[in-house]
Design an enzyme around this catalytic site. Structure first.
Site, mmCIF file in Angstrom:
data_model
loop_
_atom_site.group_PDB
_atom_site.id
_atom_site.type_symbol
_atom_site.label_atom_id
_atom_site.label_comp_id
_atom_site.label_asym_id
_atom_site.label_seq_id
_atom_site.Cartn_x
_atom_site.Cartn_y
_atom_site.Cartn_z
ATOM 1 N N ARG A 199 0.814 -1.218 0.000
ATOM 2 C CA ARG A 199 0.000 0.000 0.000
ATOM 3 C C ARG A 199 0.845 1.265 0.000
ATOM 4 N NH1 ARG A 199 -2.459 -4.132 2.319
ATOM 5 N NH2 ARG A 199 -1.204 -3.871 4.193
ATOM 6 N N GLU A 219 3.685 -7.850 13.226
ATOM 7 C CA GLU A 219 2.670 -8.139 14.250
ATOM 8 C C GLU A 219 2.207 -9.586 14.109
ATOM 9 O OE1 GLU A 219 -0.777 -5.641 13.751
ATOM 10 O OE2 GLU A 219 -1.609 -6.166 15.698
HETATM 11 C C1 PRP Z 1 1.383 -4.117 6.751
HETATM 12 C C2 PRP Z 1 1.445 -2.636 6.493
HETATM 13 C C3 PRP Z 1 2.882 -2.312 6.774
HETATM 14 C C4 PRP Z 1 3.254 -3.299 7.860
HETATM 15 C C5 PRP Z 1 3.314 -2.597 9.187
HETATM 16 O O1 PRP Z 1 1.823 -4.797 5.625
HETATM 17 O O2 PRP Z 1 1.066 -2.330 5.162
HETATM 18 O O3 PRP Z 1 3.711 -2.501 5.640
HETATM 19 O O4 PRP Z 1 2.231 -4.293 7.881
HETATM 20 O O5 PRP Z 1 3.638 -3.475 10.224
HETATM 21 P P1 PRP Z 1 4.899 -3.270 11.165
HETATM 22 O O6 PRP Z 1 4.933 -1.841 11.569
HETATM 23 O O7 PRP Z 1 4.611 -4.198 12.324
HETATM 24 O O8 PRP Z 1 6.098 -3.689 10.410
HETATM 25 P P2 PRP Z 1 1.900 -6.382 5.596
HETATM 26 O O9 PRP Z 1 3.238 -6.811 6.099
HETATM 27 O O10 PRP Z 1 0.699 -6.946 6.278
HETATM 28 O O11 PRP Z 1 1.937 -6.740 4.072
HETATM 29 P P3 PRP Z 1 1.029 -6.401 2.793
HETATM 30 O O12 PRP Z 1 1.419 -5.003 2.380
HETATM 31 O O13 PRP Z 1 1.476 -7.414 1.810
HETATM 32 O O14 PRP Z 1 -0.408 -6.503 3.197
HETATM 33 N N1 ADE Z 2 0.140 -4.388 9.634
HETATM 34 C C1 ADE Z 2 0.440 -4.817 10.846
HETATM 35 N N2 ADE Z 2 -0.619 -4.710 11.665
HETATM 36 C C2 ADE Z 2 -1.612 -4.199 10.903
HETATM 37 C C3 ADE Z 2 -2.945 -3.833 11.170
HETATM 38 N N3 ADE Z 2 -3.450 -3.984 12.374
HETATM 39 N N4 ADE Z 2 -3.689 -3.328 10.172
HETATM 40 C C4 ADE Z 2 -3.150 -3.185 8.946
HETATM 41 N N5 ADE Z 2 -1.904 -3.515 8.628
HETATM 42 C C5 ADE Z 2 -1.142 -4.006 9.613
#
Ligand code: PRP
Ligand code: ADE
Length: 177
Positions: free
Chosen positions: A64, A101
């Protein structure tokens, strides 16, 4: 119409309980992108913050961060470079591992995506534990970049990520929490 931009965006973000696993409330920004007014308000908030600042590139985090980062780079007349999930980039790469997370992952950048000394704005949609932005910042710094700020739409302060990123010495900006 008078609107508070931050409130406007906050109320459009969708909370999805127990996704991608039980106990996690996923903050879904797709409604913000879908609505033309909130998409514009969001990008304009970032444009107002960064226009006139000395920047060379926007680095957006998969996935994103690509959406907001590329539009922002275009609006600021800057180049855009992707910070991708492992195994997606075709040329020579550098990688950094991190924990999420809800699991472990690693991010990669092309070795020639940043020149030493370039001033880079790093952007993603959300800061949870901060692991993703910290890993992305480490990559950029290994390539010699000056990470001017780490930005996101949403901060989840209860997970400590924005504090961890700030504690690492980076400036952090988020639109809402
Ligand atoms: C989510 C979000 C961040 C990240 C934040 O992406 O878009 O990139 O988690 O988490 P953090 O602060 O604990 O590192 P995700 O890793 O879920 O991957 P995605 O973009 O493929 O959905
Ligand atoms: N990446 C890690 N935690 C998330 C949350 N709660 N919502 C969206 N993206 C995430």
């Amino acid at each position: 119409m008078q609107i508070d931009p931050t409130q406007y965006i906050r109320q459009i973000i969708r909370n999805v309980p127990d996704w991608p696993k039980p106990g996690v409330t996923f903050r879904d920004i797709t409604p913000v992108l879908q609505d033309p007014r909130s998409f514009r308000v969001l990008i304009d908030l970032f444009v107002y913050r960064y226009m006139g600042q000395k920047l060379d590139l926007v680095a957006g985090v998969d996935a994103r961060g690509f959406i907001v980062g590329s539009v922002l780079a275009y609006e600021l007349n800057l180049g855009f470079v992707p910070v991708r999930k492992k195994g997606k980039l075709p040329f020579n790469t550098v990688a950094e591992e991190y924990s999420l997370e809800y699991g472990n992952a690693s991010v990669e950048m092309h070795t020639d995506s940043v020149r030493p000394g370039q001033r880079v704005l790093l952007i993603d949609d959300l800061i949870a534990t901060g692991g993703t932005l910290l890993a992305a910042a480490r990559l950029l710094q290994r390539l010699g970049a000056n990470v001017v700020e780490a930005a996101a739409i949403i901060d989840l302060p209860e997970l400590g990520g924005s504090k961890a990123v700030t504690d690492s010495g980076l400036s952090v900006y988020t639109v809402c929490s």
